[in-house]
Design a protein around this motif. Structure first.
Motif, short mmCIF file in Angstrom:
data_model
loop_
_atom_site.label_atom_id
_atom_site.label_comp_id
_atom_site.label_asym_id
_atom_site.label_seq_id
_atom_site.Cartn_x
_atom_site.Cartn_y
_atom_site.Cartn_z
N LEU A 1 -6.88 -12.83 -25.68
CA LEU A 1 -7.53 -13.36 -24.49
C LEU A 1 -6.62 -14.34 -23.76
O LEU A 1 -6.47 -14.29 -22.54
CB LEU A 1 -8.85 -14.03 -24.86
CG LEU A 1 -9.65 -14.64 -23.73
CD1 LEU A 1 -10.03 -13.59 -22.70
CD2 LEU A 1 -10.89 -15.33 -24.26
N LYS A 2 -5.99 -15.22 -24.52
CA LYS A 2 -5.06 -16.19 -23.91
C LYS A 2 -3.89 -15.48 -23.24
O LYS A 2 -3.46 -15.87 -22.16
CB LYS A 2 -4.55 -17.18 -24.96
CG LYS A 2 -5.58 -18.19 -25.38
CD LYS A 2 -5.01 -19.15 -26.39
CE LYS A 2 -6.05 -20.17 -26.82
NZ LYS A 2 -5.52 -21.13 -27.78
N ASP A 3 -3.38 -14.44 -23.87
CA ASP A 3 -2.28 -13.67 -23.30
C ASP A 3 -2.71 -12.99 -22.01
O ASP A 3 -1.95 -12.97 -21.03
CB ASP A 3 -1.78 -12.64 -24.31
CG ASP A 3 -0.52 -11.96 -23.86
OD1 ASP A 3 0.40 -12.66 -23.37
OD2 ASP A 3 -0.45 -10.72 -23.98
N LEU A 4 -3.91 -12.45 -21.97
CA LEU A 4 -4.44 -11.81 -20.77
C LEU A 4 -4.57 -12.82 -19.62
O LEU A 4 -4.16 -12.53 -18.49
CB LEU A 4 -5.80 -11.18 -21.06
CG LEU A 4 -6.53 -10.58 -19.88
CD1 LEU A 4 -5.78 -9.36 -19.36
CD2 LEU A 4 -7.94 -10.21 -20.27
N VAL A 5 -5.09 -13.99 -19.91
CA VAL A 5 -5.25 -15.03 -18.88
C VAL A 5 -3.89 -15.50 -18.40
O VAL A 5 -3.66 -15.66 -17.19
CB VAL A 5 -6.07 -16.21 -19.44
CG1 VAL A 5 -6.05 -17.39 -18.48
CG2 VAL A 5 -7.50 -15.78 -19.70
N ARG A 6 -2.95 -15.68 -19.32
CA ARG A 6 -1.60 -16.13 -18.95
C ARG A 6 -0.91 -15.11 -18.05
O ARG A 6 -0.31 -15.46 -17.03
CB ARG A 6 -0.78 -16.37 -20.22
CG ARG A 6 0.58 -16.99 -19.98
CD ARG A 6 1.34 -17.24 -21.27
NE ARG A 6 0.63 -18.19 -22.12
CZ ARG A 6 0.10 -17.90 -23.31
NH1 ARG A 6 0.21 -16.69 -23.81
NH2 ARG A 6 -0.52 -18.81 -24.01
N THR A 7 -1.02 -13.83 -18.40
CA THR A 7 -0.40 -12.77 -17.62
C THR A 7 -1.02 -12.68 -16.23
O THR A 7 -0.31 -12.54 -15.22
CB THR A 7 -0.53 -11.42 -18.34
OG1 THR A 7 0.07 -11.54 -19.63
CG2 THR A 7 0.16 -10.31 -17.57
N GLU B 1 3.28 -15.53 -9.01
CA GLU B 1 4.47 -14.83 -8.52
C GLU B 1 4.28 -14.28 -7.11
O GLU B 1 5.24 -14.10 -6.38
CB GLU B 1 4.83 -13.67 -9.45
CG GLU B 1 5.45 -14.11 -10.75
CD GLU B 1 5.69 -12.95 -11.71
OE1 GLU B 1 5.26 -11.81 -11.40
OE2 GLU B 1 6.29 -13.20 -12.78
N ARG B 2 3.05 -14.04 -6.73
CA ARG B 2 2.76 -13.50 -5.40
C ARG B 2 2.34 -14.57 -4.40
O ARG B 2 1.76 -14.29 -3.37
CB ARG B 2 1.70 -12.41 -5.52
CG ARG B 2 2.27 -11.16 -6.16
CD ARG B 2 1.19 -10.20 -6.60
NE ARG B 2 1.74 -8.94 -7.09
CZ ARG B 2 2.31 -8.76 -8.27
NH1 ARG B 2 2.47 -9.77 -9.07
NH2 ARG B 2 2.76 -7.58 -8.64
N GLY B 3 2.62 -15.83 -4.74
CA GLY B 3 2.40 -16.93 -3.81
C GLY B 3 1.00 -17.53 -3.86
O GLY B 3 0.65 -18.34 -3.02
N GLY B 4 0.21 -17.18 -4.84
CA GLY B 4 -1.14 -17.72 -4.97
C GLY B 4 -1.16 -19.00 -5.77
O GLY B 4 -0.14 -19.47 -6.27
N VAL B 5 -2.33 -19.57 -5.87
CA VAL B 5 -2.54 -20.80 -6.62
C VAL B 5 -3.71 -20.58 -7.57
O VAL B 5 -4.74 -20.04 -7.17
CB VAL B 5 -2.85 -21.98 -5.66
CG1 VAL B 5 -3.18 -23.24 -6.44
CG2 VAL B 5 -1.71 -22.20 -4.71
N VAL B 6 -3.54 -21.00 -8.81
CA VAL B 6 -4.62 -20.93 -9.79
C VAL B 6 -5.15 -22.34 -9.96
O VAL B 6 -4.42 -23.24 -10.34
CB VAL B 6 -4.11 -20.37 -11.14
CG1 VAL B 6 -5.23 -20.37 -12.17
CG2 VAL B 6 -3.53 -18.98 -10.96
N ARG B 7 -6.43 -22.53 -9.67
CA ARG B 7 -7.01 -23.87 -9.72
C ARG B 7 -7.84 -24.14 -10.95
O ARG B 7 -8.00 -25.28 -11.35
CB ARG B 7 -7.86 -24.10 -8.48
CG ARG B 7 -7.05 -24.16 -7.23
CD ARG B 7 -7.92 -24.50 -6.07
NE ARG B 7 -7.12 -24.49 -4.86
CZ ARG B 7 -7.27 -25.34 -3.89
NH1 ARG B 7 -8.19 -26.26 -3.96
NH2 ARG B 7 -6.50 -25.26 -2.83
N ASN B 8 -8.42 -23.09 -11.54
CA ASN B 8 -9.36 -23.34 -12.62
C ASN B 8 -9.57 -22.08 -13.45
O ASN B 8 -9.44 -20.97 -12.95
CB ASN B 8 -10.70 -23.77 -12.01
CG ASN B 8 -11.68 -24.28 -13.04
OD1 ASN B 8 -11.29 -24.61 -14.16
ND2 ASN B 8 -12.93 -24.35 -12.67
N PHE B 9 -9.90 -22.28 -14.70
CA PHE B 9 -10.33 -21.21 -15.60
C PHE B 9 -11.66 -21.64 -16.19
O PHE B 9 -11.83 -22.80 -16.57
CB PHE B 9 -9.33 -21.00 -16.75
CG PHE B 9 -8.01 -20.47 -16.33
CD1 PHE B 9 -7.87 -19.14 -15.99
CD2 PHE B 9 -6.90 -21.29 -16.28
CE1 PHE B 9 -6.64 -18.64 -15.61
CE2 PHE B 9 -5.67 -20.80 -15.90
CZ PHE B 9 -5.54 -19.47 -15.56
#
Length: 63
Positions: free
Chosen positions: A19-25, A32-40
């Protein structure tokens, strides 16, 4: 700027390391595509609204 929300449902019995690997990927691809991850948020194991079939297996629960 446009905001998007991504909801991912995985097998209920998926190992924590996978699960952690899936979230990390997934986060890496967004970044890489210029987005921002704010929360999980992990909602835990929940009953799916309908029975789902994938790879010749049926699933009633998801995480």
């Amino acid at each position: 700027m446009v905001f998007y929300e991504m909801l991912v449902i995985v097998r209920a019995n998926l190992m924590e390391a996978n699960l952690k690997d899936l979230v990390r990927t997934s986060a890496k691809l967004v970044l890489e595509r210029g987005g921002v991850v704010r929360n999980f948020e992990n909602w835990g194991v929940l009953r799916l609204p309908t029975r789902t079939r994938r790879h010749q297996e049926y699933f009633d629960d998801g995480q």
